[in-house]
Design an enzyme around this catalytic site. Structure first.
Site, short mmCIF file in Angstrom:
data_model
loop_
_atom_site.label_atom_id
_atom_site.label_comp_id
_atom_site.label_asym_id
_atom_site.label_seq_id
_atom_site.Cartn_x
_atom_site.Cartn_y
_atom_site.Cartn_z
CG ASP A 185 20.93 -20.95 -38.85
OD1 ASP A 185 19.91 -20.43 -38.41
OD2 ASP A 185 21.41 -22.02 -38.42
CG ASP B 201 19.45 -24.05 -34.07
OD1 ASP B 201 18.62 -23.12 -34.14
OD2 ASP B 201 20.67 -23.90 -34.26
#
Length: 772
Positions: free
Chosen positions: A184, A470
Site C-alpha cells: 500500500d 486484504d
C-alpha cells in the site's frame, strides 16, 4: 525426545554403552568409563543444544519448513555414503580376520581359525566395529539439521528487535526468494498524516521559522483558518497541526475570540465559513480550498510587511505559475482567503477576496523509505504500489518514495487505474503486469488479480495488508505481511509475518534476513561437508590401504562432528545480514543449497586436509620421530585446527577477504576462542583417557598450527578459479546432491580400485579388487 528419534544418535548411544562395557571389563571402572562416558556426555550436550533451539523457535511452529526438509534430505543422502563406506570396511576387515590375514600391533596373527578363543573373537569383532563406526560417523553430517534450527531460532529473536514477528518459519526462506513486493502507499510508504512542507505568500516561500517571518495580523487570520474545520479531512488536520506547532496557535484562545455564523460554500474542493469577531462584533468570511479556484476569487493579497495590495493580472499569473509548478511536483496546494462583510450579507464566488497565502502539503515519506526502495532495486526486487488513492496522489507518493522514477515517457505504462487493469484482456494484463509500478483507485479484487498475474509469471510475491479486505490477497501471495498488530483476525490468520511498526523499511529488513538465513546455512554446509569428506576419506584410506587403526577414532569424531560442529553452527548461524546480500538477484526456490562455488571451496579444503593427514598417518613417525600415540594426537589436533580456521573461509563464500566485518561479530570471535581453549584441554588433559593418545609439546603445537594455517591461503587462491554452471559429478540437473546408497557403493568400489592399487606398492600380500 525429537533428537532421540535420529538413527545416528540412537546408534551412538548404543555404541557408548558397548564401549562403556568393554572399557570397564578391560580397564576397570576407574579408567574404563572414559571413552564410552565421553561419547555419552557429548551426545547429551548436542541434544540439549538442539532442544534449546527448538524451544526458542517455539512449540507452536511444529511444521517443517521446505528448507529444513531439503537439509534433512542432503544430510541423509551424505550419511548413506558414510554408511556404505562403513559397511564395506567392516566386511573387508571381517574377511581379513577370519582368513587370518589381520595382525596385531606386535605383528602376530589375530585369528588362529577354529582355535581362536571366543573372547578374542568378540574383542576383535568389537575393534572392527569400532573402526566401522568411526567411518560411519565421519560421513554423517549431523550438524546440518542443527544449524537450520539455530539459524531460524537466532533470526526469530533478532527480528523481534527489528519490529517483525514471524508466524510461519517457512516465510524466512520464501522471503529470501521474493522477486516482487506489493505494498500500500499511505501509512506504509508514507506517514499516516499529511504535513505542511511550506507556505507561500507575497510570491515567496517559507519552509521554516514561520512564526517570525509571517506578520502578526496575517498570523491571526491563519489561526482562524486552521480552527474552522468543515470536513475533518486529513488536509484540515494537517493544517491545524501546522498552526499549533509552527504558528504558536493556542486552540482554546482562538476559539474564545469569535463565534461561527454560517457556512456559505461547502464543496469538495473549497469551503467558506463566516465568523463574528467578539472584540468589535464584525463579521469575517474565511475561504480555503483548491489553490487555483481560490486564487480566481481574489483581487488583493497580503504582503510581507502586513499590508494589503491589489492583485493585477500579472501578479495573479505569477501566483498561478507557482501553483502549477507545485502541481507538476504532485504536491497538494491549499489557498487561504479572507474578507470582512456586512452583517447579514452573503458571499458569492464573484466577491473580491484577499489572498492570505498558500500552504503546500504532502504525505511525507517515512524515514529510510527511499533507501529501502533503492535497496530493493539493487537486489532486483520489484515494488508495486497498490492504493485506493487517485492517480495524482498515487503518483506523488510513489515518486516521492522512489517507487516511480522521474521518466515522463514511461509513466503511461507504469501507472494505471484499477478499472483500466480489470478491463485488460488476459493477454494484455500478462504483457503489462511487469511494467506496472502503481495501481491507483484499486479495489481488493484488483490487488488479488495483480498477485495472481505475477504468480502466473513465476514471480515470488510478497504483499502487505492490514484489514479483512486484504485477507484473500495475503492467502494468495507467497508471503503475507500484516502491517501493524491491530489488524482483523482474518488478516492475522492469513499473514505469515507481522510488521509491528507498520513501516515498509521493516519489510525490506525481513527480506535481508531471509537472504541471510539461506546464506548462513550455505556457509555451514561448506564447513560441515569439508569436515565429513576429509574425515571419511582419511579413515577409509587408512584402514583399507594401511590396515592401521583409524587415525580419527569414534570419540575424536564425536568431538569434531558434534561438539566443534555445534559450536561452529552457533558461530556461523549468528552472522548478520550484509549489504552484499542486497546486491545480487533473488535466488530461485529450487536453487541448490550446494552450489558449484560451495563444491569448489569444500573439495579444495578437503583435499588439502586429506593430503597432509595421510602423510602424517603413513610417514609421520619417520618425519617427526614420534611415537604412534603422539602421531595420533597430532593428526587429531591438526584436523581440528584445520576445521577451526576453515570456519573463517566459510564466512565468505566468494569474497576474497574472509576477515571482512569480523570485528562486528564478537559472538563468532568468542566461539572461536572457546573452541581453541576446549581443543587445548582435549589434547593436553583428555586425549590420553578418551582416545589412548598423548599430549603435545610446544613445537608439535606449532607444527599443527602451521599445517592448519595453509587452509587460509588455499581458500584465497581457490576463489580465483572460475566454476562452470553445469552441475558436477553425482549432482542432479537442479544442482542438488544425488548420491543414494547404490550410487555410493559404486563410487566407493571405484575408489577401492585405486586404493588397492596403491596397496600393491606398499604390501606384498594384498589383493586387488576388480569391479565392473
Amino acid at each position: 525426545m525429537e533428537a532421540f528419534k535420529d538413527a545416528t544418535v540412537v546408534c551412538l548411544l548404543v555404541w557408548s554403552a558397548a564401549s562403556l562395557g568393554f572399557g570397564i571389563k578391560k580397564h576397570g571402572l576407574e579408567e574404563g568409563w572414559y571413552e564410552g562416558g565421553s561419547i555419552f556426555i557429548a551426545l547429551l550436550l548436542t541434544v540439549t543444544v538442539f532442544a534449546l533451539s527448538n524451544f526458542i523457535i517455539g512449540a507452536e511452529s511444529n511444521e517443517g519448513t521446505p528448507l529444513q526438509a531439503r537439509v534433512d534430505k542432503r544430510s541423509s543422502c551424505i550419511g548413506r555414503v558414510g554408511l556404505a563406506a562403513a559397511f564395506l570396511v567392516f566386511l573387508y576387515l571381517l574377511v581379513h580376520f577370519f582368513t587370518r590375514k589381520s595382525k596385531d600391533v606386535n605383528g602376530k596373527k589375530e585369528s588362529n581359525g577354529s582355535k581362536t578363543d571366543f573372547d578374542d573373537v568378540l574383542r576383535s569383532t568389537a575393534c572392527l566395529a569400532k573402526a566401522s563406526v568411526a567411518i560411519w560417523l565421519a560421513g554423517s553430517p549431523k550438524g546440518l539439521p542443527l544449524v537450520v534450527n539455530l539459524t531460524l531460532a537466532h533470526t526469530s529473536k533478532q527480528m523481534m528487535g527489528d519490529n517483525a514477528i514471524v508466524r510461519k518459519l517457512s516465510a524466512y526462506e520464501t522471503m529470501g526468494s521474493a522477486t516482487v513486493i506489493c505494498t500500500d502507499g499511505r501509512g506504509i510508504l508514507t506517514s499516516k498524516q499529511m504535513k505542511v512542507t511550506e507556505f507561500w505568500f507575497d510570491q515567496e516561500s517559507i519552509e521554516e521559522d514561520y512564526n517570525n517571518k509571517i506578520p502578526s495580523t496575517l498570523r491571526e487570520l491563519l489561526h482562524q483558518q486552521a480552527v474552522l474545520k468543515t470536513t475533518g479531512s486529513p488536509t484540515e488536520e494537517a493544517i491545524l497541526q501546522w498552526a499549533a506547532e509552527e504558528l504558536s496557535m493556542n486552540l482554546e484562545e482562538v476559539k474564545q475570540k469569535f463565534t461561527a455564523v454560517g457556512t456559505f460554500i461547502a464543496e469538495e474542493k473549497e469551503s467558506a465559513v463566516s465568523v463574528r469577531k467578539k472584540a468589535d462584533n464584525t463579521v469575517h468570511v474565511h475561504c480555503k480550498g483548491d489553490a487555483e479556484m481560490i486564487l480566481a476569487m481574489c483581487s488583493h493579497y497580503y504582503r510581507k510587511d502586513g499590508t494589503i495590495n491589489a492583485m493585477d493580472e500579472n501578479e495573479k499569473g505569477k501566483m498561478k505559475s507557482i501553483i502549477d509548478s507545485m502541481a507538476a511536483g504532485r504536491l497538494r496546494c491549499i489557498a487561504f482567503a479572507h474578507k470582512q462583510i456586512q452583517d447579514g450579507a452573503t458571499l458569492t464566488k464573484e466577491d473580491d477576496l484577499t489572498l492570505l497565502g498558500i500552504v503546500v502539503l504532502k504525505y511525507p515519506c517515512r524515514p529510510g523509505i527511499r533507501a529501502a526502495v533503492e535497496s530493493c532495486r539493487s537486489a532486483e526486487v520489484g515494488i508495486k504500489m497498490i492504493t485506493e488513492d487517485n492517480v495524482f496522489l498515487a503518483k506523488a507518493i510513489a515518486t516521492d518514495c522512489g517507487v516511480l522514477q522521474l521518466r515522463a515517457e514511461a509513466e503511461s505504462d507504469e501507472v494505471v487505474e484499477g478499472i483500466q487493469f480489470r478491463d485488460y484482456t488476459d493477454e494484455e494484463r500478462m504483457q503489462k503486469v511487469d511494467k506496472i509500478r502503481v495501481l491507483a483507485r484499486a479495489t481488493p479484487a484488483d490487488k488479488l488479480l495483480m498477485i495472481k498475474c505475477l504468480k502466473d509469471k513465476n514471480h515470488v510475491v510478497a504483499v502487505t495488508g492490514n484489514g479483512t479486505n486484504d485477507a484473500n490477497a495475503q492467502k494468495e501471495a507467497h508471503i503475507g505481511f500484516l502491517m501493524g498488530n491491530c489488524g482483523s483476525e482474518d488478516a492475522m490468520k492469513s499473514s505469515d509475518i507481522i510488521i509491528l511498526d507498520n513501516n515498509f523499511a521493516t519489510v525490506v529488513t525481513v527480506l535481508r534476513w531471509g537472504r541471510c538465513v539461506y546464506n548462513n546455512i550455505q556457509k555451514f554446509i561448506q564447513f560441515q561437508l569439508t569436515l565429513n569428506v576429509a574425515a571419511l576419506v582419511i579413515d577409509f584410506v587408512a584402514v583399507l590401504v594401511g590396515r592401521d587403526a583409524v587415525p580419527l577414532t569414534v570419540s575424536q569424531l564425536v568431538w569434531a562432528n558434534l561438539i566443534m560442529g555445534a559450536l561452529m553452527a552457533l558461530a556461523l548461524a549468528t552472522e548478520r545480514p550484509t549489504d552484499e546480500l542486497m546486491k545480487t538477484p533473488p535466488r530461485g526456490c529450487t536453487e541448490p543449497l550446494i552450489t558449484n562455488v560451495v563444491w569448489k571451496n569444500l573439495l579444495s579444503q578437503a583435499l588439502y586436509q586429506i593430503l597432509i593427514l595421510l602423510i602424517l598417518q603413513f610417514a609421520g613417525k619417520s618425519i617427526f620421530k614420534m611415537s604412534p600415540q603422539v602421531k595420533g594426537t597430532m593428526i587429531f589436533n591438526t584436523f581440528c585446527l584445520c576445521q577451526l580456521l576453515n570456519a573463517f573461509n566459510a564466512r565468505q563464500l566468494e569474497r576474497m577477504n574472509v576477515f571482512r566485518g569480523i570485528h562486528k561479530n564478537c559472538f563468532f570471535l568468542g566461539i572461536v576462542g572457546i573452541t581453541i581453549i576446549l581443543q587445548f584441554l582435549m589434547v593436553e588433559l583428555l586425549i590420553k583417557k578418551v582416545a589412548s593418545g598423548e599430549g603435545l609439546n610446544w613445537s608439535q603445537w606449532v607444527t599443527c598450527f602451521v599445517l592448519a594455517a595453509f587452509t587460509l591461503p588455499i581458500g584465497l587462491i581457490v576463489k580465483f578459479i572460475p566454476v562452470r554452471e553445469k552441475p558436477v559429478l553425482f549432482v542432479s540437473p537442479d544442482g542438488e546432491l544425488d548420491l543414494g546408497f547404490i550410487k555410493g557403493i559404486k563410487l566407493l568400489f571405484c575408489l577401492l580400485n585405486w586404493f588397492f592399487l596403491l596397496k600393491t606398492f606398499l604390501y606384498d600380500d594384498d589383493v586387488f579388487i576388480q569391479t565392473n
